[in-house]
Design an enzyme around this catalytic site. Structure first.
Site, PDB file in Angstrom:
ATOM      1  N   HIS A   1      47.658  39.662  39.902  1.00  0.00           N
ATOM      2  CA  HIS A   1      47.533  39.831  38.601  1.00  0.00           C
ATOM      3  C   HIS A   1      46.581  40.839  38.208  1.00  0.00           C
ATOM      4  O   HIS A   1      45.227  40.715  38.554  1.00  0.00           O
ATOM      5  CB  HIS A   1      47.353  38.337  37.667  1.00  0.00           C
ATOM      6  CG  HIS A   1      47.252  38.327  36.147  1.00  0.00           C
ATOM      7  ND1 HIS A   1      48.202  38.777  35.470  1.00  0.00           N
ATOM      8  CD2 HIS A   1      46.215  38.265  35.471  1.00  0.00           C
ATOM      9  CE1 HIS A   1      47.991  38.960  33.941  1.00  0.00           C
ATOM     10  NE2 HIS A   1      46.588  38.721  34.325  1.00  0.00           N
ATOM     11  N   PHE A   2      46.745  41.415  36.868  1.00  0.00           N
ATOM     12  CA  PHE A   2      45.738  42.280  36.256  1.00  0.00           C
ATOM     13  C   PHE A   2      45.599  42.238  34.780  1.00  0.00           C
ATOM     14  O   PHE A   2      46.844  41.889  34.144  1.00  0.00           O
ATOM     15  CB  PHE A   2      45.979  43.897  36.597  1.00  0.00           C
ATOM     16  CG  PHE A   2      45.723  44.226  37.908  1.00  0.00           C
ATOM     17  CD1 PHE A   2      44.228  44.546  38.141  1.00  0.00           C
ATOM     18  CD2 PHE A   2      46.617  44.756  38.825  1.00  0.00           C
ATOM     19  CE1 PHE A   2      43.657  44.803  39.580  1.00  0.00           C
ATOM     20  CE2 PHE A   2      45.933  45.158  40.139  1.00  0.00           C
ATOM     21  CZ  PHE A   2      44.859  45.247  40.522  1.00  0.00           C
ATOM     22  N   SER A   3      44.535  42.374  34.532  1.00  0.00           N
ATOM     23  CA  SER A   3      44.319  42.448  32.971  1.00  0.00           C
ATOM     24  C   SER A   3      43.078  43.226  32.788  1.00  0.00           C
ATOM     25  O   SER A   3      42.511  43.651  33.764  1.00  0.00           O
ATOM     26  CB  SER A   3      43.906  40.984  32.230  1.00  0.00           C
ATOM     27  OG  SER A   3      42.763  40.427  32.602  1.00  0.00           O
ATOM     28  N   GLY A  42      39.956  42.065  34.114  1.00  0.00           N
ATOM     29  CA  GLY A  42      39.639  42.152  35.630  1.00  0.00           C
ATOM     30  C   GLY A  42      40.634  41.869  36.505  1.00  0.00           C
ATOM     31  O   GLY A  42      42.170  41.933  35.638  1.00  0.00           O
ATOM     32  N   GLY A  43      40.775  41.354  37.594  1.00  0.00           N
ATOM     33  CA  GLY A  43      41.996  41.180  38.636  1.00  0.00           C
ATOM     34  C   GLY A  43      42.120  39.929  39.241  1.00  0.00           C
ATOM     35  O   GLY A  43      40.902  39.220  38.953  1.00  0.00           O
ATOM     36  N   VAL A  44      43.140  39.216  39.735  1.00  0.00           N
ATOM     37  CA  VAL A  44      43.095  38.157  40.517  1.00  0.00           C
ATOM     38  C   VAL A  44      43.814  38.601  42.002  1.00  0.00           C
ATOM     39  O   VAL A  44      44.859  39.158  41.871  1.00  0.00           O
ATOM     40  CB  VAL A  44      43.892  37.131  39.861  1.00  0.00           C
ATOM     41  CG1 VAL A  44      43.928  35.760  40.803  1.00  0.00           C
ATOM     42  CG2 VAL A  44      43.496  36.710  38.518  1.00  0.00           C
ATOM     43  N   ASP A  57      45.011  26.095  27.829  1.00  0.00           N
ATOM     44  CA  ASP A  57      45.961  27.398  28.429  1.00  0.00           C
ATOM     45  C   ASP A  57      47.125  26.885  29.136  1.00  0.00           C
ATOM     46  O   ASP A  57      47.278  27.773  30.196  1.00  0.00           O
ATOM     47  CB  ASP A  57      45.153  28.471  28.851  1.00  0.00           C
ATOM     48  CG  ASP A  57      46.099  29.931  28.818  1.00  0.00           C
ATOM     49  OD1 ASP A  57      47.031  29.892  27.984  1.00  0.00           O
ATOM     50  OD2 ASP A  57      45.778  30.758  29.460  1.00  0.00           O
TER      51      ASP A  57
END
Length: 883
Positions: free
Chosen positions: A264-266, A269-271, A396
């Site tokens: 995942h990216f935002s 940062g990333g995962v 969340d």
């Protein structure tokens, strides 16, 4: 729904300014660009600029622009340019980042430096714009850019970096991912365009451009990492810093992980899925960038990572969260290394198991799925109780933050929005469709999210709840009828959702529609009234609310603007509205279209609509004003480029009998063939489908064959169609859909149904049993009972129109499925001021436009009920004289 997972494979890790590298072409399904267009209006998408409360919030308030300078403001930027400025078209420019806390101080320094030296610059207009640009789901390519300065020469650049760099040394600001940082402050540099120019990318798309040394325009790279064109002149004082930056981007010796792939990216940062080189253990790395990824409370990604660490430590040993291994910092980025939990997200499992996205789902399939879903939801509820018992509110909860292990156990992940039950802070982040609209927080928020999860497992449409107070009750009652849930299901879920309104007139209409009570004239009339009720003639940017492309493009064009809506209202029986037609023309004359000349985005579509409305002289005047040079950089596509322009010219040739339009259409054909003749670069990102892929090219070429009798155009149309079909896959359920690498798509604009429209037309001229079989597979892909979107381009309405077309041409028999699709429009039907309305793409706000909203659904209903082939312009045989 109906997505495929991306292929796994090792990729090179790059740690540094841009974080671990992503495979070229990786794409993710969540379109986070819509988030900021939800801030200004609770009902319709609107410009983020309208969030501002007044001039006092503007960063330029109280600043005096001296004589000899020109100040220009648009919704995104405030530009200050000295009248004496003579800038090159491209070069090295300076970007300045800032945080909300120091933005005024940073702007003071730039203002004080640039004005005495006659350096042009632009800056974001207010702190809201800065927060949005640095938000968690902001565009990573443009993130952090608060101010841009345009030095005219290398000497000016060096002086600027030294002088302003010293003044701002030590000031905090997010790293700008596609730039080179200068010094220890917020200054960054990159080589790129100073003024707007465009060219065609290898895939045929129109993109921002710079010129190479030969003068040829090439794409101006704007991705989320630093890249210098190999031919760009690099000043000596930058060369060593660039070499050092490239060295930094290699995995450092003290980074003890090998990354297999990004998850995942935002913008925060990333995962990543990785392996610990010291132990061989597979881990998940969660990355946080300082001062970036801001949430609604202004907290950055690092602060939220700290909260994740606290929560995982507190919940250690409970069996409902991953184990935390370590926290560390590498380069400027912060990381948590966590246990890799084998399994799949609950969202992924919903997609894989959900029966209503497949053709001919049986009641046994539905019953089996229901039993599984209820069981896993019970385990989620029990796990959430454990979290609450430890004093934590998740904050969340949604399907992609729950992992289901192979043994059926669940794990919760991503606690960056968590709070303690003692304070129950409202999170600064929340997944649409799972965040309560009424301000609940803490454990009450979690219980609401769990209730939404229990709805989304069966009808994943909870994102519309804030738009319709009576929709939770309607969807829960639909679930109770369609799925064999226990009698306690509906009362329990509704007790948490707390619907705030009883069913109204539109709710009753939805019930009648779902029951097949023949309410089509009522629905059509209500949609007409709803569209007109949404009109805003007092505004100059858009007339009918629609998709966010009204603000990233314009509010005039056929797909998303006034031209298409007025055309549909007239074509579906609502008549003409001269006052709105005058608004449309006024908007065009004042330049609202900008440089958009294509059919669905610009002037050609406006001309088509005006001619259909009986305003041929106005239409011809518009077409005469389209410069030939616009074709030089137009994309190849139907939506905004050569294919759509050529089709419109053929249309006017048929309508007017003027040979000039036919000649211009043939010229466009030559250009299209030239720019699509070279096989596409396999490494380039290519779009498929009717609007942005080769199927749109094929439609134009097919109409040219019909207009001229020249069989080379039929041959070229077949080549284009087969190029698009190369992107399609045949799935186990017998459907044929476009493969995007991480999901498959059946829709009209970007999926297989759009190709199917053109393929049906092609087979009238050149029968082919293999292609006819493919068309049957495409048609099968359009039949599922559940469709996540409702619009014409990428939703249920487009599938209705496509199947109605095949029904009417006799190619495929799908009459009963068309009827079911029409009834299932009730699942998305909402109320706007007592009239029928539908949500647009992403379902976050209502839309009235052709591509995504009520106008497009009107067209689809007309196609299904009236046998109207021409749901989209040009999808009926050429209107001109037979050759």
């Amino acid at each position: 729904m109906g997505a495929q997972s991306p292929a796994e494979g090792a990729v090179r890790i790059v740690v540094g300014a841009r974080g671990p590298a992503v495979p070229e072409g990786s794409r993710w399904s969540m379109d986070v660009a819509y988030e900021k267009f939800c801030l200004a209006d609770p009902v319709f998408y609107d410009s983020p600029a309208r969030v501002r409360t007044g001039p006092a919030e503007a960063l330029s308030a109280g600043r005096v622009v001296p004589h000899g300078w020109v100040r220009h403001e648009n919704p995104e930027w405030v530009h200050l340019t000295p009248t004496s400025a003579r800038l090159p078209a491209q070069g090295w420019k300076v970007h300045v980042s800032a945080t909300p806390a120091n933005a005024v101080e940073v702007l003071d320094a730039v203002w004080g430096y640039c004005l005495p030296r006659a350096l042009p610059f632009k800056f974001l207009p207010d702190l809201t714009a800065l927060l949005l640009r640095n938000g968690k789901y902001a565009d990573r390519g443009g993130s952090g850019k608060f101010i841009t300065i345009y030095p005219a020469s290398t000497g000016e650049l060096e002086q600027l970096l030294d002088g302003l760099g010293a003044a701002l040394d030590g000031q905090p600001g997010p790293y700008i991912l596609n730039d080179l940082r200068w010094g220890a402050g917020p200054l960054h540099v990159r080589y790129g365009a100073f003024r707007r120019r465009f060219c065609r990318a290898p895939g045929g798309e129109r993109v921002p451009a710079i010129a190479d040394p030969t003068g040829r325009l090439v794409p101006d790279f704007r991705g989320p990492y630093f890249e210098v064109p190999p031919w760009a002149p690099v000043p000596d004082f930058l060369a060593e810093r660039i070499r050092a930056r490239l060295r930094d981007e290699q995995a450092p010796a003290d980074f003890p992980y090998t990354v297999a792939r990004p998850l995942h990216f935002s913008n925060g940062g990333g995962v990543y899925l990785a392996t610990d080189t010291r132990t061989g253990r597979r881990v998940v790395l969660r990355e946080a960038r300082p001062h970036a990824g801001l949430d609604a409370t202004g907290r950055d990604a690092v602060r939220r990572l700290e909260r994740e660490q606290e929560v995982l430590e507190k919940l250690a040993g409970t069996g409902v969260v991953p184990e935390l291994y370590e926290r560390f910092t590498c380069w400027e980025h912060h990381f948590l290394a966590e246990e890799y939990v084998e399994g799949a997200t609950l969202g992924r499992m919903f997609v894989d198991r959900y029966p209503l996205i497949h053709p001919e789902a049986t009641e046994a399939d539905v019953a089996e799925y229901t039993a599984w879903a209820l069981d896993v939801l019970d385990r989620v509820r029990e796990g959430l109780r454990v979290v609450h018992d430890h004093g934590i509110a998740f904050g969340d909860l949604h399907p992609h933050n729950v992992i289901v292990r192979p043994d059926g156990q669940i794990r919760f992940v991503d606690f960056e929005a968590a709070s303690y039950t003692t304070d129950e802070q409202r999170p600064g982040l929340g997944a649409p469709g799972f965040a309560p609209p009424d301000g609940r927080r803490g454990t009450a928020l979690d219980r609401y999210a769990l209730a939404c999860l229990r709805v989304a497992a069966f009808l994943p449409l909870t994102v519309v709840f804030p738009l319709a107070p009576d929709k939770p009750r309607a969807l829960v009652e639909t679930i109770a009828r369609r799925f064999p849930v226990p009698a306690s299901y509906a009362p329990e879920v509704l007790a948490e959702l707390r619907p705030t309104a009883p069913p109204g007139r539109i709710g009753a209409l939805a019930d009648a529609l779902d029951a097949g009570d023949g309410v089509w004239p009522v629905l059509r009339a209500s949609l007409h009234r709803g569209i007109l009720a949404g009109a805003t003639p007092e505004r100059d940017d858009r007339l009918f609310p629609g998709d966010i492309r009204q603000f990233t493009g314009n509010g005039v064009g056929f797909a998303h603007g006034a031209a298409g809506v007025l055309h549909v209202l007239n074509a579906t029986g609502a008549g003409r509205h001269p006052e709105h037609e005058d608004w449309l023309l006024d908007a065009v004359w004042r330049g609202q279209c900008g440089d958009a000349v294509g059919f669905f985005d610009g002037l050609h579509g406006v001309a088509y609509a005006l001619e259909a409305l009986g305003r041929r002289d106005d239409a011809l005047t518009l077409l005469d004003g389209v410069p030939d040079t616009a074709l030089d950089t137009a994309s190849a596509n139907l939506f905004d480029g050569l294919a759509g322009i050529g089709l419109n010219l053929l249309h006017f040739a048929g309508r007017t009998g003027a040979g000039e339009f036919r000649a211009r259409a043939l010229d466009v054909a030559d250009r299209l063939v030239d720019c699509t003749a070279v096989p596409p670069d396999p490494s380039a990102v290519r779009r498929a489908g009717l609007m942005h892929g080769p199927s749109g090219h094929a439609l134009f070429l097919l109409r040219l064959f019909e207009a001229t009798g020249d069989r080379q155009f039929l041959d070229l149309a077949e080549t284009a169609l087969r190029r698009d079909l190369d992107r399609a896959v045949a799935l186990d359920d017998g459907t044929v859909q476009v493969d995007e690498g991480f999901r498959v798509m059946p829709y009209v604009a970007t999926g297989s149904a759009g190709t199917g429209f053109v393929l049906d037309e092609f087979l009238r001229h050149r029968p082919d049993e293999e292609l006819a079989g493919t068309l049957r597979g495409i048609a099968r892909a359009a039949t599922p009972e559940f469709v996540i979107g409702c619009g014409l381009f990428n939703g249920r309405a487009g599938l209705i129109a496509f199947l109605a077309r095949l029904r009417d041409t006799g190619r495929v028999e799908h009459g009963p499925v068309v009827e079911r699709h029409l009834r299932r429009l009730s699942w998305h039907l909402l109320d706007h001021r007592g009239h029928a309305a539908f949500p647009g793409d992403q379902l976050l706000r209502l839309s009235m436009d052709v591509a995504t909203g009520s106008a497009g659904i009107l067209l689809a209903v007309a196609a299904a009920l009236d046998g109207d082939h021409a749901t989209f312009p040009f999808l009926s045989p050429w209107e001109g004289v037979t050759p």
